[in-house]
Design an enzyme around this catalytic site. Structure first.
Site, PDB file in Angstrom:
ATOM      1  N   GLY A   1       0.809  -1.206   0.000  1.00 33.38           N
ATOM      2  CA  GLY A   1       0.000   0.000   0.000  1.00 33.38           C
ATOM      3  C   GLY A   1       0.847   1.263   0.000  1.00 33.38           C
TER       4      GLY A   1
ATOM      5  N   LEU B   1       1.507   3.583   2.357  1.00 31.58           N
ATOM      6  CA  LEU B   1       2.431   3.719   3.486  1.00 31.58           C
ATOM      7  C   LEU B   1       3.425   2.572   3.551  1.00 31.58           C
ATOM      8  CD1 LEU B   1       0.380   5.041   6.537  1.00 31.58           C
ATOM      9  CD2 LEU B   1       2.451   6.051   5.572  1.00 31.58           C
TER      10      LEU B   1
ATOM     11  N   ASP C   1      -2.429 -12.749   5.180  1.00 33.39           N
ATOM     12  CA  ASP C   1      -3.767 -12.271   5.533  1.00 33.39           C
ATOM     13  C   ASP C   1      -3.763 -11.978   7.027  1.00 33.39           C
ATOM     14  OD1 ASP C   1      -6.407 -11.852   6.140  1.00 33.39           O
ATOM     15  OD2 ASP C   1      -7.133 -13.777   5.370  1.00 33.39           O
ATOM     16  N   ILE C   2      -3.808 -10.689   7.382  1.00 35.84           N
ATOM     17  CA  ILE C   2      -3.681 -10.355   8.809  1.00 35.84           C
ATOM     18  C   ILE C   2      -4.885 -10.806   9.627  1.00 35.84           C
ATOM     19  CG2 ILE C   2      -2.192  -8.383   8.295  1.00 35.84           C
ATOM     20  CD1 ILE C   2      -4.599  -6.607   9.214  1.00 35.84           C
TER      21      ILE C   2
ATOM     22  N   ALA D   1      -4.962  -2.130   6.203  1.00 36.42           N
ATOM     23  CA  ALA D   1      -6.251  -1.599   6.635  1.00 36.42           C
ATOM     24  C   ALA D   1      -7.271  -1.737   5.517  1.00 36.42           C
ATOM     25  CB  ALA D   1      -6.123  -0.126   7.032  1.00 36.42           C
TER      26      ALA D   1
ATOM     27  N   THR E   1      -9.654   0.493   3.713  1.00 30.05           N
ATOM     28  CA  THR E   1      -9.757   1.946   3.599  1.00 30.05           C
ATOM     29  C   THR E   1     -10.825   2.435   2.621  1.00 30.05           C
ATOM     30  OG1 THR E   1      -8.011   1.970   1.918  1.00 30.05           O
ATOM     31  CG2 THR E   1      -7.333   2.270   4.227  1.00 30.05           C
TER      32      THR E   1
ATOM     33  N   TYR F   1     -16.234   3.215   8.495  1.00 26.69           N
ATOM     34  CA  TYR F   1     -14.772   3.134   8.394  1.00 26.69           C
ATOM     35  C   TYR F   1     -14.132   3.763   9.623  1.00 26.69           C
ATOM     36  CZ  TYR F   1     -10.088   4.712   7.115  1.00 26.69           C
ATOM     37  OH  TYR F   1      -8.742   4.986   7.120  1.00 26.69           O
TER      38      TYR F   1
ATOM     39  N   LYS G   1     -11.862   1.894  12.638  1.00 29.40           N
ATOM     40  CA  LYS G   1     -10.496   2.332  12.952  1.00 29.40           C
ATOM     41  C   LYS G   1     -10.392   2.743  14.420  1.00 29.40           C
ATOM     42  CE  LYS G   1      -7.423   2.670  10.550  1.00 29.40           C
ATOM     43  NZ  LYS G   1      -6.345   1.668  10.294  1.00 29.40           N
TER      44      LYS G   1
END
Length: 292
Positions: free
Chosen positions: A10, A12, A40-41, A64, A66, A135, A139
């Site tokens: 991604g 970041l 896969d987290i 994330a 997003t 979303y 978070k």
């Protein structure tokens, strides 16, 4: 020290890998990135296998969900990635004395129009949270799970994220400028862009200074999407008419905050912190995009 980066494909994540690989002064002598195809987290056993195998001192979580509008329709998967997986990761880090660096969002705040007058410098980290969309809610739950876990952590909130990798507003505007002569851009949503290079630089400084807790990392100043777009085209010499419209002109599934500027006062007190104006950050990013 050993570091692993999750969500390494991604905006970041790619910036982290780039910075760590090119920095001779990095505190890490081992770095490895995992993208979503590799890890896969949300899969606890896979995450545990990686943590046990890599034995990191620091885990940087850039993974994330997003897609703000899609999150309203796919609530379960958004919560699974942004909250449940983060809770599992935090617990693994706590039990192994691993420091967790995790990225969150300006969307945890209420974003009320009147808050622009109440907080001209932006929302401070300790302001009461109250997300206006799913979303943001997921978070926020992820943040809370990390704090409750007892893991050593840095929660870094960013806003309007833009960088040389992946998709973002700056790249979208440049693409549209090549296809159209006229654009409508909203002028009633106020905030400040976070540029990925600056975010990673400041994240590394926070780690170096052994900082813990929650920090806002974004640019100085405040703008809106219309002004931001106009500045992009001005710098790039694009001759395009940009019409200022209200948010009502675009129908979206998720509510967007009217104001989401983040205060950087806390970050400014950290030794070595590098806070740029949004204009400086944009110029730097556009120079990088022109060079690519």
């Amino acid at each position: 020290m050993r570091c692993i980066v999750l969500g390494a494909s991604g905006q970041l994540g790619r910036e982290w890998i780039k910075k760590l690989n090119e920095s001779e002064s990095s505190t890490f002598d081992y770095v490895r990135g995992f993208n979503s195809a590799q890890l896969d987290i949300t899969d606890r056993s896979s995450m545990l296998e990686v943590i046990e195998g890599e034995k990191p001192d620091v885990v940087v979580n850039c993974a994330a969900y997003t897609r703000v509008d899609e999150a309203e329709k796919r609530k379960e998967i958004a919560e699974k990635i942004n909250c449940s997986a983060v809770r599992q990761l935090a617990e693994m880090c706590r039990s192994r004395d691993i420091k967790l660096v995790h990225y969150s969002t300006d969307y945890v705040f209420p974003g009320r129009k009147e808050d622009r007058q109440r907080f001209p410098g932006g929302y401070p980290e300790d302001h009461q949270t109250s997300p206006v969309n799913w979303y943001g809610a997921t978070k926020l739950k992820g943040e809370q799970a990390i704090r409750q876990s007892g893991a050593a952590h840095l929660i870094i909130r960013v806003s309007w994220l833009c960088g040389q990798f992946g998709g973002n507003f700056v790249k979208t505007m440049l693409k549209l400028a090549g296809e159209r002569d006229e654009l409508d851009v909203v002028n009633d949503q106020w905030g400040s862009p976070s540029f990925t290079e600056n975010v990673v630089e400041n994240s590394m400084i926070l780690l170096k200074e052994n900082s813990e807790g929650t920090f806002n990392v974004t640019s100085k100043g405040i703008t809106n999407w219309h002004e931001f777009a106009c500045r992009i085209f001005e710098i790039m010499g694009k001759d395009i008419q940009v019409n200022a419209v209200t948010s009502d002109a675009f129908e979206t599934v998720a509510t967007r905050p009217s104001f989401s500027k983040l205060s950087t006062d806390k970050l400014a007190r950290v030794k070595g912190a590098k806070i740029v104006s949004w204009e400086q950050g944009l110029q730097r990013l556009l120079n990088q995009l022109k060079a690519d």
